[in-house]
Scaffold this active site. Structure first.
Site: not given
Ligand code: DGL
Length: 262
Positions: A75-77, A186
């Site tokens: 997850c990038n976030t 994301c």
């Molecule tokens: N899948 C997540 C990412 O890669 C974040 C999605 C989210 O929950 O806002 O950022």
């Protein structure tokens, strides 16, 4: 159990991280994986930094308690909010994060126009700001926060007319003034890559960080002497905080169906 034979823990705010899990399993088919998606609390990208840090630490701890030999933050976030905290906390195992695949996109052409799609938090945080600074001179980099897109994937809506309409509105400026490359910053977005490509057209090159993260995970495991020596195909366990039959079915579908351009 011998450390090398333990599973690799992978987590995300929801089902998006399955796009990374696919790459991990393709590269290391003999490893066991436990994937945890926190769909109950998705999306993370529009929450406060404090909330995301708390949720991310809880996800990591949940997997750690199940005896994993490494943690992949798919997850990038969550990576931008809490990777340093996790590395500090779990010094005894490799902790691998993901970041937008800006480098290959920037190097895909001569001063390309690059659109980076990600959650508002990823784009706002220092980690991405620093990454962007690094490549600023080599490309025109445009940040595009995409609130609302994660929810389509969480609903399993991967190719609906509503999604097409959402993306057409989101990309309005870039349909008028096209970009050369798009970075899917994301992990949910690779799961709707086909629709993104359809709306933007075939001339646009699309990049995501899943494969690079899988390669980095293998490198880190190898370095730590933690690669599983078995030749048997590994087991992939899918878990989700929602615990409904629907979300587990969607998770299995996303893992097994590679039709969406990924
Ligand atoms: N899948 C997540 C990412 O890669 C974040 C999605 C989210 O929950 O806002 O950022």
């Amino acid at each position: 159990m011998e450390m090398r034979k333990l599973p690799i823990g992978v987590f995300d705010s929801g089902v998006g991280g399955i796009s990374v899990l696919r790459e991990l399993a393709a590269l290391m088919p003999n490893e066991d994986f436990i994937f945890f998606g926190d769909s109950k609390h998705a999306p993370y990208g529009t929450k406060t930094l404090e909330e995301v840090r708390k949720l991310t630490c809880a996800d990591a701890e949940y997997l750690r308690k199940q005896q994993v030999k490494a943690l992949v933050v798919a997850c990038n976030t969550a990576t931008s909010a809490a990777i340093d905290i996790l590395r500090e906390k779990y010094q005894d195992i490799p902790v691998i994060g993901i970041e937008p695949a800006l480098k290959p996109a920037v190097h895909a052409g001569n001063h390309p126009r690059v659109l980076v799609m990600a959650t508002p938090m990823t784009l706002r945080e220092e980690k991405f700001q620093k990454l962007m600074q690094q490549y600023r001179a080599e490309a025109e980099i445009i940040s595009l926060p995409c609130p609302g897109l994660v929810e389509f994937v969480e609903r399993g809506e991967l190719d609906s007319p509503a999604l097409e309409q959402f993306l057409t509105t989101l990309f309005r400026d870039y349909l008028l003034h096209p970009v050369d490359c798009v970075v899917l910053g994301c992990t949910h977005y690779p799961l709707v890559k086909d629709m993104i490509q359809k709306v933007l057209g075939d001339d646009v090159q699309i990049f995501d960080g899943g494969e690079g993260t899988a390669r980095e995970t293998r490198r880190r495991l190898e370095e730590a002497g933690l690669l599983n020596p078995t030749e048997k195909t590994g087991n992939i366990q899918l878990e989700n905080s929602l615990e409904t039959a629907e979300i587990l079915q969607l998770s299995r579908f996303l893992l097994e169906h590679k039709s969406n351009g990924n």
